[in-house]
Scaffold this motif. Structure first.
Motif, PDB file in Angstrom:
ATOM      1  N   MET A   1       3.665  36.270 -67.567  1.00  0.00           N
ATOM      2  CA  MET A   1       4.590  36.487 -66.453  1.00  0.00           C
ATOM      3  C   MET A   1       5.908  35.788 -66.736  1.00  0.00           C
ATOM      4  SD  MET A   1       6.056  35.083 -63.572  1.00  0.00           S
ATOM      5  CE  MET A   1       5.096  33.616 -63.207  1.00  0.00           C
ATOM      6  N   GLU A   2       5.847  34.563 -67.256  1.00  0.00           N
ATOM      7  CA  GLU A   2       7.088  33.833 -67.558  1.00  0.00           C
ATOM      8  C   GLU A   2       7.905  34.553 -68.622  1.00  0.00           C
ATOM      9  OE1 GLU A   2       5.887  29.899 -68.570  1.00  0.00           O
ATOM     10  OE2 GLU A   2       5.337  29.366 -66.516  1.00  0.00           O
ATOM     11  N   GLY A   3       7.217  35.102 -69.628  1.00  0.00           N
ATOM     12  CA  GLY A   3       7.926  35.833 -70.679  1.00  0.00           C
ATOM     13  C   GLY A   3       8.605  37.076 -70.156  1.00  0.00           C
ATOM     14  N   LEU A   4       7.935  37.807 -69.271  1.00  0.00           N
ATOM     15  CA  LEU A   4       8.546  38.995 -68.682  1.00  0.00           C
ATOM     16  C   LEU A   4       9.671  38.624 -67.724  1.00  0.00           C
ATOM     17  CD1 LEU A   4       5.395  41.196 -68.006  1.00  0.00           C
ATOM     18  CD2 LEU A   4       7.164  41.596 -69.724  1.00  0.00           C
ATOM     19  N   ALA A   5       9.486  37.570 -66.964  1.00  0.00           N
ATOM     20  CA  ALA A   5      10.526  37.146 -66.012  1.00  0.00           C
ATOM     21  C   ALA A   5      11.817  36.806 -66.730  1.00  0.00           C
ATOM     22  CB  ALA A   5      10.025  35.958 -65.198  1.00  0.00           C
ATOM     23  N   GLN A  30       4.819  38.854 -58.727  1.00  0.00           N
ATOM     24  CA  GLN A  30       5.440  37.668 -59.308  1.00  0.00           C
ATOM     25  C   GLN A  30       6.858  37.932 -59.801  1.00  0.00           C
ATOM     26  OE1 GLN A  30       3.823  34.603 -59.257  1.00  0.00           O
ATOM     27  NE2 GLN A  30       2.372  35.790 -58.028  1.00  0.00           N
ATOM     28  N   LEU A  31       7.093  39.143 -60.308  1.00  0.00           N
ATOM     29  CA  LEU A  31       8.398  39.498 -60.868  1.00  0.00           C
ATOM     30  C   LEU A  31       9.342  40.084 -59.823  1.00  0.00           C
ATOM     31  CD1 LEU A  31       7.082  41.144 -64.160  1.00  0.00           C
ATOM     32  CD2 LEU A  31       8.230  38.923 -63.965  1.00  0.00           C
ATOM     33  N   ASN A  32       8.878  40.191 -58.576  1.00  0.00           N
ATOM     34  CA  ASN A  32       9.675  40.758 -57.491  1.00  0.00           C
ATOM     35  C   ASN A  32      10.153  42.161 -57.840  1.00  0.00           C
ATOM     36  OD1 ASN A  32      10.853  40.728 -54.946  1.00  0.00           O
ATOM     37  ND2 ASN A  32      12.803  39.920 -55.719  1.00  0.00           N
ATOM     38  N   MET A  33       9.211  42.972 -58.329  1.00  0.00           N
ATOM     39  CA  MET A  33       9.483  44.377 -58.641  1.00  0.00           C
ATOM     40  C   MET A  33       8.663  45.212 -57.660  1.00  0.00           C
ATOM     41  SD  MET A  33       9.579  44.171 -62.820  1.00  0.00           S
ATOM     42  CE  MET A  33      10.530  45.676 -63.071  1.00  0.00           C
ATOM     43  N   PRO A  34       9.288  45.715 -56.611  1.00  0.00           N
ATOM     44  CA  PRO A  34       8.527  46.257 -55.481  1.00  0.00           C
ATOM     45  C   PRO A  34       7.914  47.633 -55.700  1.00  0.00           C
ATOM     46  CG  PRO A  34      10.873  46.435 -55.060  1.00  0.00           C
ATOM     47  CD  PRO A  34      10.727  45.654 -56.339  1.00  0.00           C
ATOM     48  N   TYR A  35       8.274  48.327 -56.790  1.00  0.00           N
ATOM     49  CA  TYR A  35       7.800  49.697 -56.962  1.00  0.00           C
ATOM     50  C   TYR A  35       6.864  49.773 -58.171  1.00  0.00           C
ATOM     51  CZ  TYR A  35      11.738  50.204 -53.854  1.00  0.00           C
ATOM     52  OH  TYR A  35      12.603  50.053 -52.798  1.00  0.00           O
ATOM     53  N   THR A 226       6.361  36.829 -78.089  1.00  0.00           N
ATOM     54  CA  THR A 226       5.949  36.543 -79.463  1.00  0.00           C
ATOM     55  C   THR A 226       5.465  35.106 -79.657  1.00  0.00           C
ATOM     56  OG1 THR A 226       8.222  35.951 -80.058  1.00  0.00           O
ATOM     57  CG2 THR A 226       7.558  38.248 -80.401  1.00  0.00           C
ATOM     58  N   GLU A 227       5.458  34.307 -78.584  1.00  0.00           N
ATOM     59  CA  GLU A 227       5.093  32.899 -78.717  1.00  0.00           C
ATOM     60  C   GLU A 227       3.799  32.605 -77.974  1.00  0.00           C
ATOM     61  OE1 GLU A 227       6.650  30.714 -80.613  1.00  0.00           O
ATOM     62  OE2 GLU A 227       8.042  32.302 -81.222  1.00  0.00           O
ATOM     63  N   PRO A 228       2.992  31.669 -78.497  1.00  0.00           N
ATOM     64  CA  PRO A 228       1.745  31.304 -77.815  1.00  0.00           C
ATOM     65  C   PRO A 228       1.998  30.378 -76.636  1.00  0.00           C
ATOM     66  CG  PRO A 228       2.029  29.944 -79.755  1.00  0.00           C
ATOM     67  CD  PRO A 228       3.175  30.927 -79.759  1.00  0.00           C
ATOM     68  N   ALA A 229       0.956  30.148 -75.873  1.00  0.00           N
ATOM     69  CA  ALA A 229       1.026  29.171 -74.793  1.00  0.00           C
ATOM     70  C   ALA A 229       1.318  27.791 -75.382  1.00  0.00           C
ATOM     71  CB  ALA A 229      -0.289  29.146 -74.019  1.00  0.00           C
ATOM     72  N   PRO A 230       2.082  26.952 -74.678  1.00  0.00           N
ATOM     73  CA  PRO A 230       2.454  25.635 -75.221  1.00  0.00           C
ATOM     74  C   PRO A 230       1.250  24.767 -75.577  1.00  0.00           C
ATOM     75  CG  PRO A 230       3.772  26.167 -73.286  1.00  0.00           C
ATOM     76  CD  PRO A 230       2.711  27.212 -73.374  1.00  0.00           C
ATOM     77  N   ILE A 243       8.276  44.973 -76.579  1.00  0.00           N
ATOM     78  CA  ILE A 243       9.618  45.361 -77.021  1.00  0.00           C
ATOM     79  C   ILE A 243      10.494  45.499 -75.783  1.00  0.00           C
ATOM     80  CG2 ILE A 243      11.037  47.066 -78.215  1.00  0.00           C
ATOM     81  CD1 ILE A 243       8.645  47.887 -79.832  1.00  0.00           C
ATOM     82  N   ALA A 244      11.645  44.845 -75.805  1.00  0.00           N
ATOM     83  CA  ALA A 244      12.599  44.936 -74.699  1.00  0.00           C
ATOM     84  C   ALA A 244      13.896  45.551 -75.217  1.00  0.00           C
ATOM     85  CB  ALA A 244      12.874  43.555 -74.107  1.00  0.00           C
ATOM     86  N   ALA A 245      14.399  46.538 -74.497  1.00  0.00           N
ATOM     87  CA  ALA A 245      15.642  47.208 -74.885  1.00  0.00           C
ATOM     88  C   ALA A 245      16.621  47.169 -73.729  1.00  0.00           C
ATOM     89  CB  ALA A 245      15.370  48.651 -75.293  1.00  0.00           C
TER      90      ALA A 245
END
Length: 254
Positions: A1-5, A30-35, A226-230, A243-245
């Motif tokens: 969730m943190e990575g997507l946020a 969590q991301l406040n994306m209502p749809y 691309t990173e693991p949990a701390p 992938i984010a564009a």
């Protein structure tokens, strides 16, 4: 969730949403994306529930929602239409036929997808994302006639990552996520990969894409998640990188 946020995305495509728990609903909240458009795949577990599904998360309301039966392995593609600054845009998400290597069934699914999207108005911006389960050189993704799957996609669409970088990622799957498998299953998977890919090294490759049509322009495109949990080097957000564009709609001249 943190990575997507951190991406502050307007549209997200998810594959293998866990059902019946539906982690897409939790992510959307969590991301406040209502749809959210959640489409279960057709395969059922021993309790009669779908194993998983695909989901589209959006900050924009949907003006149209459609699904496509891909006719094999219970797979389904989905798209939503949204309006961005007065311009209609179609966002399509899919998870396609799994088989280690080229597959005529995957080619059939991609042809169904292209025929489906081909019914949209020719001036409509289209983004088609997903786990295509095909390497860039396999039939459904690459551009040589003997490699038809990704070739089919590239005949109509452009890979955003390749457009921005000049090449596809080195790999999107698997991540170093540690899975709980028996020794027997690990050995079988290793032998199957060695036989299919003619290589004794553990397999990895690019299976995930963001495709766009000619009405969109790539401003940026990167691998994400691309990173693991701390606190755990074996815990990743997924067994695939994301992938984010960042895309710009090409406006028509008045």
């Amino acid at each position: 969730m943190e990575g997507l946020a951190a991406q502050q995305a307007d549209l997200i495509g998810l594959q293998e949403v866990k059902l019946p728990e539906d982690n897409s609903a939790w992510l959307a909240q969590q991301l406040n994306m209502p749809y959210v458009q959640l489409v279960p795949h057709k395969g059922l577990d021993d309790k009669g529930f779908p194993y998983y599904g695909g989901a589209i998360l959006s900050r924009y309301p949907f003006t149209q929602q459609e699904t496509l039966d891909l006719q094999t392995q219970g797979r389904v593609a989905q798209y939503v239409q949204v309006e961005v600054d007065g311009q209609r845009l179609v966002f399509c998400n899919g998870h396609y036929y799994w088989y280690p290597g080229p597959s005529p069934e995957r080619v059939k699914q991609v042809q169904l997808l292209l025929d489906w999207l081909g019914k949209l108005p020719p001036d409509r911006p289209i983004v088609a994302v997903g786990d295509f389960n095909g390497m860039p050189e396999t039939p459904a993704i690459a551009k040589r006639c003997c490699e038809a799957q990704i070739a089919l996609m590239r005949d109509r669409f452009t890979s955003a990552y390749a457009a921005y970088h000049g090449h596809e990622p080195e790999y999107t799957c698997p991540t170093p996520l540690k899975k709980r498998r028996s020794l027997q299953r690990r050995v079988v998977k290793y032998l199957v990969n060695a036989w299919i890919h003619r290589n004794l090294r553990p397999w990895r490759g690019t299976l995930d894409y963001v495709f766009i049509n000619q009405h969109l322009r790539v401003q940026n495109c990167q691998l994400i998640l691309t990173e693991p949990a701390p606190n755990d080097r074996t815990l990743y957000p997924s067994d695939h990188f994301g992938i984010a564009a960042e895309l710009e709609i090409v406006r028509r001249s008045p």
